[in-house]
Design a protein around this motif. Structure first.
Motif, PDB file in Angstrom:
ATOM      1  N   TRP A  36      36.790  39.063  37.421  1.00  0.00           N
ATOM      2  CA  TRP A  36      37.500  40.087  38.277  1.00  0.00           C
ATOM      3  C   TRP A  36      37.634  39.233  39.697  1.00  0.00           C
ATOM      4  O   TRP A  36      36.495  38.792  40.195  1.00  0.00           O
ATOM      5  N   ARG A  38      40.061  39.705  43.482  1.00  0.00           N
ATOM      6  CA  ARG A  38      40.697  40.685  44.389  1.00  0.00           C
ATOM      7  C   ARG A  38      41.421  39.890  45.457  1.00  0.00           C
ATOM      8  O   ARG A  38      40.973  38.867  45.989  1.00  0.00           O
ATOM      9  N   ARG A  45      43.398  35.544  47.420  1.00  0.00           N
ATOM     10  CA  ARG A  45      42.655  36.088  46.284  1.00  0.00           C
ATOM     11  C   ARG A  45      41.280  35.445  46.263  1.00  0.00           C
ATOM     12  O   ARG A  45      41.007  34.271  46.482  1.00  0.00           O
ATOM     13  N   ASP A  90      36.544  46.800  50.915  1.00  0.00           N
ATOM     14  CA  ASP A  90      36.597  46.479  49.641  1.00  0.00           C
ATOM     15  C   ASP A  90      38.056  46.773  49.021  1.00  0.00           C
ATOM     16  O   ASP A  90      38.592  46.495  48.035  1.00  0.00           O
ATOM     17  N   ALA A  92      41.713  46.383  47.951  1.00  0.00           N
ATOM     18  CA  ALA A  92      42.444  45.386  47.679  1.00  0.00           C
ATOM     19  C   ALA A  92      43.001  45.586  46.165  1.00  0.00           C
ATOM     20  O   ALA A  92      43.144  46.617  45.840  1.00  0.00           O
ATOM     21  N   TYR A  94      42.868  44.380  42.640  1.00  0.00           N
ATOM     22  CA  TYR A  94      41.975  43.989  41.762  1.00  0.00           C
ATOM     23  C   TYR A  94      42.647  43.398  40.424  1.00  0.00           C
ATOM     24  O   TYR A  94      43.304  44.134  39.758  1.00  0.00           O
ATOM     25  N   GLY A 117      47.270  43.587  38.142  1.00  0.00           N
ATOM     26  CA  GLY A 117      46.280  43.914  39.175  1.00  0.00           C
ATOM     27  C   GLY A 117      46.552  45.560  39.368  1.00  0.00           C
ATOM     28  O   GLY A 117      47.407  46.242  38.737  1.00  0.00           O
ATOM     29  N   GLN A 119      45.401  48.506  42.489  1.00  0.00           N
ATOM     30  CA  GLN A 119      45.043  48.850  43.777  1.00  0.00           C
ATOM     31  C   GLN A 119      43.945  49.614  43.855  1.00  0.00           C
ATOM     32  O   GLN A 119      43.894  50.822  43.256  1.00  0.00           O
TER      33      GLN A 119
END
Length: 124
Positions: A36, A38, A45, A90, A92, A94, A117, A119
């Motif tokens: 994972w 983000r 990233r 946090d 972002a 992902y 991704g 959100q």
């Protein structure tokens, strides 16, 4: 054709929890470590977490250690990222990614396939 599809993102409050899912298709899922990453607005990233093919080994970024948990269900071709005690930083998009290896990696360029991704936004 390999596809990784993330879901579970959304808008939450500080301190809330959320579980992201990533379903893989077109690949032998347990041949792959899963990661994972983000990307926050205006930033590059970054690595968040990775899990080995069988789930026995996991690595977390220092910024999420103790708050996020990664796990997988190979029978369902799915990897999960449980996010808790969420903070505004946090926020972002992902991404999940697949790395064909029996090892794990925190390096973005090692990964072979990427999802589109999902959100996550943490409101203050």
């Amino acid at each position: 054709q390999v596809q990784l599809v993330e879901s579970g993102g959304g808008l939450v409050q500080i301190g809330d929890s959320l579980t992201l899912s990533c379903v893989g298709s077109g690949l032998t899922f347990d041949d792959y470590a899963m990661g994972w990453f983000r990307q926050a607005p205006g930033k590059e990233r970054e690595f968040v977490s990775t899990i080995s093919w069988g789930g026995s080994r996991t690595i977390y970024a220092d910024t999420v250690k103790g708050r996020f948990t990664v796990y997988r269900n190979n029978a369902r071709n799915t990897v999960f990222l449980q996010l808790s005690s969420l903070r505004p930083e946090d926020t972002a998009v992902y991404y999940c990614a697949a790395y064909r290896s029996k090892s794990v990696s925190t390096v973005e360029t090692d990964y072979d396939y990427w999802g589109q991704g999902t959100q996550v936004a943490v409101s203050s």
